[in-house]
Design a protein around this motif. Structure first.
Motif, mmCIF file in Angstrom:
data_model
loop_
_atom_site.group_PDB
_atom_site.id
_atom_site.type_symbol
_atom_site.label_atom_id
_atom_site.label_comp_id
_atom_site.label_asym_id
_atom_site.label_seq_id
_atom_site.Cartn_x
_atom_site.Cartn_y
_atom_site.Cartn_z
ATOM 1 N N ALA A 1 0.900 -1.048 -0.041
ATOM 2 C CA ALA A 1 0.361 0.095 -0.190
ATOM 3 C C ALA A 1 0.808 0.851 -0.012
ATOM 4 N N GLY A 2 2.049 0.879 0.071
ATOM 5 C CA GLY A 2 3.114 2.331 0.744
ATOM 6 C C GLY A 2 2.920 3.126 -0.896
ATOM 7 N N TYR A 3 3.569 5.018 -0.296
ATOM 8 C CA TYR A 3 3.396 5.361 -1.574
ATOM 9 C C TYR A 3 4.414 5.677 -2.597
ATOM 10 N N GLY A 4 5.606 4.941 -2.077
ATOM 11 C CA GLY A 4 7.257 4.721 -3.091
ATOM 12 C C GLY A 4 7.278 6.292 -4.266
ATOM 13 N N THR A 5 7.384 6.863 -2.618
ATOM 14 C CA THR A 5 7.643 7.957 -3.313
ATOM 15 C C THR A 5 9.262 8.286 -3.834
ATOM 16 N N ARG A 6 10.061 6.946 -3.678
ATOM 17 C CA ARG A 6 11.599 6.718 -4.057
ATOM 18 C C ARG A 6 11.231 6.471 -5.590
ATOM 19 N N PHE A 7 10.519 6.880 -6.185
ATOM 20 C CA PHE A 7 9.782 6.296 -8.007
ATOM 21 C C PHE A 7 9.128 7.567 -8.341
ATOM 22 N N PRO B 1 1.530 1.516 -9.577
ATOM 23 C CA PRO B 1 2.405 0.551 -8.143
ATOM 24 C C PRO B 1 4.133 0.191 -8.083
ATOM 25 N N LYS B 2 4.491 0.804 -7.262
ATOM 26 C CA LYS B 2 6.123 0.367 -7.299
ATOM 27 C C LYS B 2 6.046 -1.004 -7.586
ATOM 28 N N GLU B 3 5.081 -1.737 -6.661
ATOM 29 C CA GLU B 3 5.212 -3.289 -6.831
ATOM 30 C C GLU B 3 5.060 -4.003 -8.919
ATOM 31 N N ARG C 1 -7.660 -3.341 1.158
ATOM 32 C CA ARG C 1 -7.609 -1.922 1.233
ATOM 33 C C ARG C 1 -6.392 -1.421 2.891
ATOM 34 N N GLN C 2 -5.223 -1.128 2.746
ATOM 35 C CA GLN C 2 -5.380 0.129 3.617
ATOM 36 C C GLN C 2 -5.832 1.461 3.228
ATOM 37 N N ALA C 3 -6.892 2.035 3.638
ATOM 38 C CA ALA C 3 -6.653 3.383 3.752
ATOM 39 C C ALA C 3 -6.365 4.612 4.015
ATOM 40 N N LYS D 1 -0.205 4.465 7.587
ATOM 41 C CA LYS D 1 0.206 4.360 9.111
ATOM 42 C C LYS D 1 1.109 3.223 9.910
ATOM 43 N N GLY D 2 1.882 3.042 8.485
ATOM 44 C CA GLY D 2 2.883 1.602 8.829
ATOM 45 C C GLY D 2 2.577 0.159 8.483
ATOM 46 N N LEU D 3 4.418 -0.118 8.357
ATOM 47 C CA LEU D 3 3.801 -1.417 8.129
ATOM 48 C C LEU D 3 3.331 -2.467 8.861
HETATM 49 P P1 UTP Z 1 8.892 1.564 2.743
HETATM 50 O O1 UTP Z 1 9.218 2.284 3.186
HETATM 51 O O2 UTP Z 1 9.185 0.736 1.650
HETATM 52 O O3 UTP Z 1 7.972 2.783 2.031
HETATM 53 O O4 UTP Z 1 7.152 0.293 2.715
HETATM 54 P P2 UTP Z 1 7.216 2.730 0.391
HETATM 55 O O5 UTP Z 1 5.946 3.690 0.301
HETATM 56 O O6 UTP Z 1 6.801 1.410 -0.109
HETATM 57 O O7 UTP Z 1 8.446 3.831 -0.949
HETATM 58 P P3 UTP Z 1 8.641 4.845 -0.739
HETATM 59 O O8 UTP Z 1 9.687 4.981 0.731
HETATM 60 O O9 UTP Z 1 8.302 6.001 -0.616
HETATM 61 O O10 UTP Z 1 9.876 5.107 -1.822
HETATM 62 C C1 UTP Z 1 8.088 -0.841 2.322
HETATM 63 C C2 UTP Z 1 6.679 -1.848 2.309
HETATM 64 O O11 UTP Z 1 5.997 -1.664 2.995
HETATM 65 C C3 UTP Z 1 4.669 -1.453 2.777
HETATM 66 C C4 UTP Z 1 4.649 -1.060 1.592
HETATM 67 O O12 UTP Z 1 4.545 -0.680 0.008
HETATM 68 C C5 UTP Z 1 5.928 -1.486 1.080
HETATM 69 O O13 UTP Z 1 6.066 -2.865 0.735
HETATM 70 N N1 UTP Z 1 3.501 -0.188 3.297
HETATM 71 C C6 UTP Z 1 4.420 0.959 4.631
HETATM 72 C C7 UTP Z 1 2.113 -0.582 3.552
HETATM 73 O O14 UTP Z 1 2.139 -1.775 3.058
HETATM 74 N N2 UTP Z 1 1.251 0.159 3.952
HETATM 75 C C8 UTP Z 1 2.142 1.660 5.108
HETATM 76 O O15 UTP Z 1 2.015 2.030 5.494
HETATM 77 C C9 UTP Z 1 3.686 1.363 4.683
#
Ligand code: UTP
Length: 275
Positions: free
Chosen positions: A12-18, A26-28, A103-105, A108-110
């Motif tokens: 669900a992460g934003y993948g901001t580094r990409f 999605p970064k995935e 979905r993680q709305a 809030k972290g892993l």
């Molecule tokens: P990352 O720390 O790599 O964050 O999350 P990110 O958002 O994916 O990427 P950046 O840092 O913005 O580039 C580690 C893993 O945990 C998932 C992410 O999708 C990734 O697989 N994650 C993280 C979630 O699913 N939800 C969250 O709230 C945080």
């Protein structure tokens, strides 16, 4: 049949580094040569005997669901041509695995993402793969190695690797007693410590096997670093009860969440495939 049947992919992460690549994608789904990162992860799970795949997604992640589904027009278009075989690997996955999504709305972290996945897992031990950690092995895949270890230890297992001391702030870092070759009984874990506060240079990477009580532990653990629910903080509670193993897996990991790691993985895999 594997004792571990389910694998959760927090994605669900934003993948901001990409950015800007990950603005609408999605970064995935970033490909290493021609295969998206998440497909490598699912194949690793399948090799470990796991066929029930759960994915925690968020906004803008629909491409993941479409990837593991039939694409009628495209498949009709290439039917009978030599391009058909390019879809063999995804077809094989679809034949052998089931996919569930939630979905993680709010990000809030892993730890929170894993808790959201509880609905897909229920009360059984399960694997977790962070697809942006792309792992290459010569023999058994990393999850296969970890499932074998779970059969012996029957508790949570985290994959670890040695990292340079000045990079501990990017990882969860463990301290533990060496129990067997590459196997540590973890007694302490710290999320993203500065080098001076790191208990070792053994960093947790994106492969876990978690015992089902982890959900209750996450629920009762207050938010940690950056106000997020960290999986490391929940695992630290299990570690204090002697119930976490750190495993130095055999193989190589590429951090494909970072541009450098992604390029390195691409070059490495391209060379491997061209030989
Ligand atoms: P990352 O720390 O790599 O964050 O999350 P990110 O958002 O994916 O990427 P950046 O840092 O913005 O580039 C580690 C893993 O945990 C998932 C992410 O999708 C990734 O697989 N994650 C993280 C979630 O699913 N939800 C969250 O709230 C945080």
């Amino acid at each position: 049949m594997s004792v571990i049947k389910k694998c959760l992919f927090p994605a669900a992460g934003y993948g901001t580094r990409f950015l800007p690549a990950t603005k609408a994608m999605p970064k995935e789904m970033l490909p290493i040569v021609t295969k998206p990162l998440i497909q490598y992860g699912v194949e690793e799970a399948m090799d470990a005997g796991i066929t029930e795949i759960g994915v925690v997604t968020g906004r803008g992640k629909r491409a993941i669901e479409d990837h593991f589904d039939i694409s009628c027009e495209l498949e009709q278009e290439i039917a009978g041509s030599d391009k058909e075989e390019l879809l063999n690997s995804t077809r094989d996955i679809m034949d052998r695995c089931t996919f569930s999504y939630t979905r993680q709305a709010e990000m809030k972290g892993l730890g929170h993402a894993i808790l959201v996945g509880e609905a897909l897992i229920g009360r059984e031990p399960f694997a977790v793969v962070l697809a942006d950690d792309y792992c290459v092995t010569e023999g058994d895949g990393v999850l296969t190695q970890m499932v074998k270890l779970y059969e012996k230890y029957q508790c949570s297992i985290v994959a670890i690797e040695e990292v340079p001391v000045d990079e501990t702030h990017k990882y969860g870092v463990i301290a533990g007693e060496l129990e067997a070759d590459g196997v540590y009984r973890v007694h302490n874990m710290v999320e993203k410590p500065a080098p001076k506060d790191a208990p070792s240079n053994l960093a947790i990477i994106g492969r876990y096997i978690l015992s089902p009580d982890i959900f209750d532990v996450i629920r009762s653990t207050p938010p940690g670093k950056n106000g997020e629910m960290q999986i490391t903080d929940a695992l630290q509670i299990q570690a204090q009860q002697g119930k976490v193993i750190g495993y130095r897996f055999k193989g190589r990991r590429f951090d494909c969440g970072s541009v450098d790691g992604f390029i390195e993985a691409t070059n490495y895999t391209y060379k491997l495939q061209s030989n």
